[in-house]
Each structure stands twice: as C-alpha cells, then as structure tokens.
Scaffold this active site. Structure first.
Site, mmCIF file in Angstrom:
data_model
loop_
_atom_site.group_PDB
_atom_site.id
_atom_site.type_symbol
_atom_site.label_atom_id
_atom_site.label_comp_id
_atom_site.label_asym_id
_atom_site.label_seq_id
_atom_site.Cartn_x
_atom_site.Cartn_y
_atom_site.Cartn_z
ATOM 1 N N GLU A 51 0.810 -1.220 0.000
ATOM 2 C CA GLU A 51 0.000 0.000 0.000
ATOM 3 C C GLU A 51 0.845 1.273 0.000
ATOM 4 O O GLU A 51 0.663 2.142 0.847
ATOM 5 C CB GLU A 51 -0.957 -0.005 1.198
ATOM 6 C CG GLU A 51 -2.081 -1.021 1.076
ATOM 7 C CD GLU A 51 -3.159 -0.635 0.067
ATOM 8 O OE1 GLU A 51 -2.973 0.355 -0.676
ATOM 9 O OE2 GLU A 51 -4.183 -1.337 0.026
ATOM 10 N N GLU A 91 -4.171 -10.478 -0.583
ATOM 11 C CA GLU A 91 -5.087 -10.409 0.553
ATOM 12 C C GLU A 91 -6.468 -10.767 0.040
ATOM 13 O O GLU A 91 -6.894 -10.266 -1.008
ATOM 14 C CB GLU A 91 -5.120 -8.999 1.164
ATOM 15 C CG GLU A 91 -3.796 -8.605 1.791
ATOM 16 C CD GLU A 91 -3.774 -7.170 2.338
ATOM 17 O OE1 GLU A 91 -4.830 -6.623 2.666
ATOM 18 O OE2 GLU A 91 -2.663 -6.612 2.412
HETATM 19 C C1 IPT Z 1 -5.457 -3.707 3.210
HETATM 20 C C2 IPT Z 1 -4.101 -3.622 3.816
HETATM 21 O O1 IPT Z 1 -3.103 -4.012 2.923
HETATM 22 C C3 IPT Z 1 -3.954 -4.406 5.057
HETATM 23 O O2 IPT Z 1 -2.796 -3.990 5.723
HETATM 24 C C4 IPT Z 1 -5.162 -4.260 5.931
HETATM 25 O O3 IPT Z 1 -5.290 -2.918 6.309
HETATM 26 C C5 IPT Z 1 -6.371 -4.665 5.180
HETATM 27 O O4 IPT Z 1 -6.521 -3.893 4.052
HETATM 28 C C6 IPT Z 1 -7.645 -4.498 5.960
HETATM 29 O O5 IPT Z 1 -7.686 -5.132 7.162
HETATM 30 S S1 IPT Z 1 -5.732 -2.160 2.472
HETATM 31 C C7 IPT Z 1 -7.204 -2.049 1.606
HETATM 32 C C8 IPT Z 1 -8.264 -2.818 1.626
HETATM 33 C C9 IPT Z 1 -7.497 -0.646 1.208
#
Ligand code: IPT
Length: 945
Positions: free
Chosen positions: A406, A475
């Site tokens: 990010e 993610e």
């Molecule tokens: C994404 C991040 O990379 C992670 O660190 C964490 O914040 C996650 O989301 C949410 O829990 S960022 C994203 C969805 C804008």
C-alpha cells in the site's frame, strides 16, 4: 538535517548481511535495562551516554519490549491515517522518546578484535552510544542494524545507551495497519567477529526436477569450505558449484541438509534446502510444479507484548498453520523476526517476504506527496529492500520478495525492484501496488471479487503484460469478526484457472491487546483518531485460540478431498508435490451420530493432482439416519503434528431417517385457568404465544428476523452495508400484531402480522399448532406483505427457556458454528456443548454460534429435564444467555452479562456472511431474500437419557 527528520537510511551501521549464528562468541544483551520516557527530544536528559550518568532513578524495562505495553505511554491504532500531521519528513516535537541504558561486562574469555552490536529491531528510530561514543542512528524498524564496536569494548562496565524515538522520518514509511508501538522490540546481541571469519554468505541451492540433481554454490569470502556430511561432502571449496543427487525442498517436504561453512577461524552451521523457483507459461512454479498458495497474512502479534514475539510464539504460529493445512505466509507488511523464517524452512511454508514499507496514509490525500515517487526517499527505499534481501537470502522458504504494501507506485519502488532483480535473480518480485505490473513478476490484487478473479483466470485482462503473469490474491477473505463467507468459491476459481495461484487470507491473528477482562482494540486507549476494531480481523483470536474461520479455511484448503462417487468413495490428492502414501484412511459409521462401526480404508497411493475411487466398506445395517465419515490422517508423526492428525475428511450419506408413522392428533384445544391448552403446551389466549411446554415455563417461539450485526453486515466495501438496509427497514424493532387466535378445533391457529414501526410493509406469520403424543408440531407460514426491500438477516423464531437449561446436545452440523457461505467445516454428527460453550467470543461481540442443518436439539438442566426441538427435516439454532439486542449493544466480550433466561433462535434460513468488512458482499446464492416460506418444527419436554 536533524537525524529525526532525515528521510535517508540510518547511519553508522555496517553493510547489511545474512542473519546467522556461528561458533564465534556471542552475548545476548536482552534482559532488564534502565528506561526513562520523555515527552520529546527537548525534554530528554542530556549525557545519557556517559559512564557516570546516574540512571538509578529510572524505571526498569525488559528488552526486547514495546514501552507502551509496560505502562509508559499508551498504544494507539490507526489503519490508514497517520496519527501525526502529514508534513514529510517532519514529525511532531511531542515525540515520545525512550532512553534505554544497559551496563554489561564481557565474559572472561571474550576475544579481542572486531565485534558487532546487532539490533534486530528498533521502532522507529534509535540513536546508539557505547561507552560514550556514538555508533549511529537506526531507521527501518523491522530490519536489523549492526555496528562495529570492537575497539570500544572493555572487559567490565560497558555502558550501552539507546535513545529511541516514537516518530521519525521513517514513520512515514511504516504506516502498516497495526498498533503504533515503540521500543527496542527485537533482540540485541554482541557478536565477536574473528579475523578470517565468515562475514556473510549466501547458499544458493537449486534443484533440477528433470535430472534430480541439486546444485549448491556459496557466495562468500575466500577460503571458506563447505561440509555436508549427509552427502559425504567434506572440505569442498564453498564458492565452487557442486552438483549431486538430492531430495528437493518443498513446503510439503521441507528436506534440509545440515552443512557447515568453515574457515580456520569460524564455523557456521547451515541448513540447505534445494529448490528452484520459476515462472513458466504464466505460472509460478517450484521445482517445475505449479503452486497453489493456501496462505495467510501474518503480522507479528502477541496480546501482551505486541510485536515482541517469542520463539515459542513463532513456533505456535507455524504449528497452527501447518495443522490447519496452510502452506504459505506473506509476512505482512515487514520482515518478521528471523526465527520465524527458520521455522518456515524447518516445517515447510512458502513465504512471501515483504519489505518494511507502507505509505498508505497518503492515499486519503490522493497520494499527493507520496514518498514512493519522491527522490528524497529513494535511498531509504533501497536501503530497506537491501536489508530485507541480505538478511533473509539464505531461507529456502522465501520464494518471492515483496517490495512492501500500500505505497502506491513510483520510481523508488521500481528502483527497489531493479536492485532485487540484479541481486537475486532466483526469486520473483511481488508488489500489489504496481497495478500495471511494470516492475513486478507476479500480478497481485487484494480483495478482488470472485467475478474479477474469474476474468483474470479467463485471461480477459486487457493489459497484455498483466494477462500473462501468474496471479495471486495477496489479501482476500477478510477474517474480521464472524466470517468471511465465500472462501469456497475462491478455491473453485484457483482450481479452475491455472494462472490463479491462490492467495493469502487477511489475516492470521486478531491484534487485540490483553486488558483486564477482555481484549482491547482501537479507541480503548483514548486515542483521538483511531480505527476501532478494524485491527481485529484474524483467523485466530488474540490468545491464539482458533476462531471458527480457521476451521473453515482448513477444511476448504484440505490437501486431500474425500467425496461420494458413482461407485464408492473418491479420494482426490490436492497436494502440489507428494502422494498420499503418508496418510492412513479410516472410516466411521455413525447411526444418528453414534458410532456403530469403524475400520481402515484401503486407499492406493494417489499421485498429486489425481484421484481414485475405492469401494464402500461393508457396513452393518443402521436404524436411523446414518453417515459414513472417511478421514485421511498422518500415518506417522511429523515435526509439526502427531500421527493421527487429520488433514482431510468427507462424509457420505448411508441411510436416511425412517419415515415416522403417522399419528393421530391429540386435540382439541381447551381453555383452563385463563390459558389455552393443547397437548403438552399452554398458550396465552390473547397472543397465542406458547407459555409452557410440559412443566417448563417458556416464552415463544415468535417470528424474528434480526441478528446482532456482524462486522461484515456493517461492512462498507461492497456498497451499501446490509445492516443499514436492515435497520432502515426496521427489522431490529418489529412489532407483532395478533390478527386472530383460532382455538376452536383440533389445532391452534394464530395469525399475526409482524412489521416495523413507521413503514407499511411487513411479514404475515401464521402459526399452526397441533399436538401428537407428547409432542407439539408447529407449522409456520411467512408471507411478505407489501414491498419488502432487500434481504433479511435471518428467518425464523426466537424463544426463551429457563436459564437452568444450560446444556445443549444436537444431531446435525457441528461441532462449530456455520452460516450458509461458511459451512464446509460442519459435519453431520451428534455434539454437545454447554450453552456458554456454544458462544464464539468474538472480540467485538456480534452474531455468532449458529449451528446448522440440525435434525434435533435438546436443551437440558442439570437434573436432566429440558426441551427438545426436532426439525422437519432441519433447522439452524443458537442458544445464548442474552438477547440479540444485548449482543448488538456489547462492545467488548465482558459487556455480555448472562440473564435469567436462555434465548433460542430456531431458523429456517440465515443470510450469508460475505466479506464486506473489506471485500465482496454476500454472493447472490447466499442472500436471504424475503419470500413466502413455510417450515415446521416439533417441540416437546424431555428428560435426557
Ligand atoms: C489492506 C491492507 O493491505 C492491510 O494492511 C489491511 O489494512 C487490510 O486492508 C484491511 O484489514 S488495504 C485495503 C483494503 C485498502
């Protein structure tokens, strides 16, 4: 430039090198140090580096530690926003500053000569002195820094002083979604460096799957020899390549060869894993095979010590991962303590090793001023990447380098990638933020919907470069609170499309901090800006108890899948490398959940990616509904689990419940003592509500559609939150109007309309009660009345029963909770739990504990008396000592105070969970759209057997 605001790397340290141990003397400086916290640099005492500085009035503090977790200052949580003005590279003058001092002696036999003082992690900036001489400044919190101290050391009374600042220019690069915590949080070690020793090394060990040959070549100093006794290699000049037949390293077969690198002055134990990472045909491969990453994102977290993670805790994580079929870890969003990666080598996990870099706080500003494209930060970016790669280059488990998280895109990131590509061409580069994939080797997305993954899988991406790269979800499956739903559908995509190579669930563990009687989250420490419980989004609770989502994930990613086939039992091997030869297959036949026969199933060894069909065992006849459960378990113990550990299971229906013989109804309804009586039930004549069943006072069942909203119900990532729509529709405050209570015949018929205040729409609910022997049958007909918008949280009944009914037993899905889009881990069986044990203690309380596909459930008091509910055929239930409204109002687990009653929900349907707290909402097939519905339940008073 004042060092705190210097956007460059730290200063004074020696070049980055691999993390390793050797037979050279080493002295851990972990332990009790002196500590003093000042509100800012200006208020910090002068002269702390001096021998005669008096720190006797200071506090004591363990090192490693984060001082906010030891009573100095307070933790603070923000996800994206910087908790200080965005004024790079400046930081507030109110900058908590922790002075640390340690006086130490050298062991008597400490050698003269070079020595390095190694800090494995200081958050965020440390200025260091030894015996009055300044060594330098560290930045890059989760990266090591080493300083040459040989000439400064004395046998006795060394004085080490470290001034640590909470904020520094480096903080702009460390905006990860986690607690802001400060201190010397990883180990401090003094390392003697013998003359002619091994300063650094890189064991490059490849594996050629076409020949079975491994190649090892060590990049190191001159005159280093390599021994690998197991391979009968002795005194081999380390720099010269050596090719020999070996067993390869994979996450499934973490084969390591113990070796020794030595010079006349030093011996370094090495563990060599032979493996080759490649990208071929748009697929990420190791040793020639496509990988399917069944991964998690792991932050380092302990509920008491924060990012200070002990070796025991790191091992606990690895064992829990392995035992839940996880095969990959992304070290979000910084390199972990080096001990963790060694465990990944030993036990077998694929690792994306991520650099300590995130500048997310610039996103809300439209990325204006983002360091990623500002030259003043270029050296800091490169420095962080260099220290990551140099530290971890010897780890076979690391298969991808990640530039960070990010941080948008920019020249500084591209330069990091260039440097890595040049330094380590053997591992591809990952970074999600390079959306065009201009400088990465893997296409990565976070929280992409199923539709988007499908498009990528079909190679319908219009960006040609991206289209031909392997794809991972770095993610997905945001595990916040109750959820995620929809993991199964991702797995189907990963298996359908070879370029879709799996992903990493967000995230491994809830970052709750241990408070008195509960776990704390953002805002609990009085932070002026914070992001609440968004930091509570793991597969584990903060104390590392698995949440139901981990059982669900483990089931979905199981490496062996067992199912019913046309002619028996189908066993499919989903390992990427190994056969099933290491597994034992057993079967159990249960008649209404009671084991009646079991045995071993003869399954031939199945190669990876293939399946076999084996005939059903010969089974005895059963009287009730019976199921055959087949499990695949480890035949012998591994380093990570005992023999008998189950890695996969499946169930096959064997026989259905026999049809019940029709019974004559036992009417008619009669009135007595101001009540309506039908069979075992007594009813309120005005409302038609059941008030007693047998000898037990009850209230309800009545129609109810509300559930205490989950984080996903309230989630904003998939458009308008379901919870907003439900609230707007008034579903949390429905009122019941009795239209008619018809008690004139064999049956009691109660017609009602259940509707929210202020709105014209509602649900017509008709209850038809009939008595048979000792049982009451309830038929419920629900008909939407008027325009009923959107979805319902659930559809069913609530009923209150005596609080003494504290034990539950049921036949149906279990043992854990399940929802329509998260129910793979539920098997059909007979289970029992206390009512308290049915609750899932989500750190932020919300709907939980639903048991699904229940044939019957019994709630009983210690004396054996209670009630039983039978489905026709099945229902879902919860039982709790508080109402849904109380559950909804609670903010921490200890807000939930048991009341006098047990409240049951008895449902025909639940809305799915989805993943809208950060990802897609509930998939269409799992949405509970109101429609005309009829369902039947049976009630009776029981005395348990
Ligand atoms: C994404 C991040 O990379 C992670 O660190 C964490 O914040 C996650 O989301 C949410 O829990 S960022 C994203 C969805 C804008």
């Amino acid at each position: 430039m004042p060092y705190l605001e210097d956007p460059g790397p730290g200063r004074g340290s020696v070049p980055a090198r691999a993390a390793f141990t050797s037979d050279a003397p080493a002295l851990s400086l972990n332990g009790t140090w002196r500590f003093r916290l000042s509100p800012g640099l200006a208020a910090a005492p002068a002269g702390i580096e001096g021998d005669d500085f008096d720190d006797s009035a200071w506090d004591e503090l363990p090192v490693p530690s984060l001082w906010q977790l030891h009573g100095h200052g307070r933790p603070a949580y923000t996800n994206v926003r910087y908790p200080f003005p965005v004024d790079p590279p400046h930081v507030p003058s109110d900058n908590p500053t922790g002075d640390h001092r340690l006086r130490f002696d050298l062991p008597a036999d400490w050698p003269a000569g070079s020595a390095l003082l190694r800090f494995d992690g200081i958050d965020s900036c440390g200025r260091i002195w030894l015996n009055g001489t300044e060594l330098g400044v560290t930045r890059g919190s989760r990266l090591p820094a080493e300083f040459e101290v040989g000439p400064l050391l004395r046998p006795h009374g060394n004085v080490l002083a470290v001034r640590v600042h909470q904020w520094s220019a480096g903080s702009y690069l460390e905006d990860q979604d986690m607690w802001w915590l400060s201190g010397i949080f990883r180990g401090v070690t003094l390392l003697a460096r013998p003359d002619g020793g091994i300063g650094d090394y890189w064991v490059r060990a490849d594996y050629d799957h076409t020949t079975g040959l491994g190649t090892v070549q060590v990049e190191t100093g001159p005159d280093v020899v390599l021994d690998i006794p197991e391979l009968e290699i002795a005194g081999h000049p380390a720099g010269e390549p050596l090719a020999l037949p070996v067993e390869p390293w994979t996450a499934e077969t973490p084969r390591l060869y113990d070796g020794i690198l030595s010079t006349v002055a030093e011996r370094v134990p090495v563990r060599i894993g032979f493996r080759t990472v490649s990208i071929e045909d748009g697929q990420l491969k190791v040793n020639g095979r496509r990988l399917l990453l069944r991964g998690v994102n792991r932050h380092e977290h302990d509920p008491r010590t924060g990012r200070v993670v002990s070796p025991e805790t790191a091992l606990a994580d690895v064992l829990l991962m392995k035992r839940h079929n996880v095969n990959a870890v992304r070290t979000s969003h910084y390199p972990p303590d080096p001990a963790f990666l060694e465990l990944c080598d030993t036990h077998g996990l694929w690792v994306i090793d991520e650099c300590d870099l995130e500048t997310h706080g610039f996103e809300p500003l439209g990325w204006a001023g983002n360091p990623s494209s500002d030259p003043i930060w270029a050296d800091a970016y490169l420095d962080r990447m260099r220290r990551t790669v140099e530290r971890d280059k010897n780890r076979p488990s690391v298969i991808l380098w990640s530039l960070g998280n990010e941080s948008h895109t920019g020249e500084n990131l591209a330069r990091m990638a260039d440097w890595v590509r040049h330094r380590d061409p053997t591992r591809p580069i990952h970074y999600e933020g390079d959306h065009e994939c201009a400088y990465v080797d893997v296409h990565s997305r976070m929280y992409a919907t199923h539709e988007e993954v499908e498009r990528i899988g079909r190679r319908e991406d219009d960006n040609a470069r991206r289209r031909d790269l392997p794809f991972v979800l770095c993610e997905y499956g945001h595990a916040m609170g109750n959820g995620p739903g929809g993991l199964l559908e991702y797995r189907e995509l990963f298996e359908r499309y070879p370029n879709c190579q799996g992903g990493f669930v967000w995230e491994w563990i809830d970052h709750g901090l241990a408070a008195d009687e509960h776990f704390a989250y953002g805002g609990d420490f009085g932070e002026p800006i914070h992001d609440g419980n968004f930091v509570i989004d793991g597969l584990l609770f903060p104390d590392r108890t698995p949440s139901p989502s981990l059982a669900e994930f483990a089931k979905i990613i199981e490496p062996v899948r067992i199912s019913a086939g046309a002619s028996g039992i189908v066993v499919r091997n989903h390992h990427d490398f190994v056969t099933t030869a290491h597994l034992t297959f057993t079967w159990t036949l249960e008649d209404e959940g009671i084991t009646v026969a079991q045995g071993v199933l003869d399954v031939p060894s199945v190669p990876s990616g293939q399946s076999v069909s084996v005939p059903l065992p010969v089974l005895p006849a059963t009287g009730g509904e019976s199921w055959l459960t087949v499990s695949a378990a480890l035949a012998s113990a591994t380093a990570w689990a005992p023999a008998g550990h189950v890695v996969g299971w499946g169930q096959l229906p064997v026989s259905a419940a026999p049809a019940a013989a029709p019974l004559p109804p036992r009417g008619p309804v009669f009135r007595t003592g101001g009540r309506l009586v039908l069979g075992a039930g007594a009813f309120d004549p005005a409302t038609g509500v059941l008030t007693s069943l047998g000898e037990h006072a009850v209230h309800g069942p009545r129609l109810d559609v509300w559930r205490a909203t989950t984080d996903n119900d309230r989630g904003t990532f998939a458009g308008r939150p379901d919870a907003d729509q439900w609230r707007e529709a008034g579903l949390h405050r429905m009122q019941h109007r009795v239209i008619a209570v018809d008690a004139d015949g064999e049956e009691l018929v109660v017609r009602t309309r259940v509707a929210p205040p202020a709105l014209p729409s509602g649900l017509l609910a008709d209850y038809t009660w009939t008595a048979f022997d000792d049982r009451l049958r309830l038929r419920v007909a629900v008909t939407p009345d008027g325009e009923f918008p959107g979805t319902l949280p659930r559809l069913g009944l609530t009923m209150a029963v005596p609080g003494a009914f504290g034990a539950a037993e049921w036949f149906g899905g279990g043992p854990g909770e399940a929802y329509p889009d998260s129910r793979q881990a539920a098997r059909i069986g007979r289970f029992s739990r206390s009512v308290d044990g049915l609750q899932t203690p989500y750190v932020f309380p919300q709907e939980n504990g639903n048991r699904t596909a229940v044939r019957w459930a019994r709630l009983t008091a210690p004396d054996g008396h209670g009630i039983q509910v039978d489905g026709d055929p099945v229902f879902d239930f919860t039982a709790r000592r508080w109402t849904a409204a109380e559950l909804e109002a609670a903010r921490h687990t200890d807000d939930l105070v048991p009341g006098e009653l047990v409240h049951l929900t008895l449902d025909v349907a639940q809305h799915g969970l989805g993943s809208a707290s950060c990802g897609p909402g509930v998939l269409p097939r799992y949405r509970l759209v109101p429609q005309k519905t009829e369902f039947t339940l049976w009630f009776r008073a029981v005395r348990s057997r």
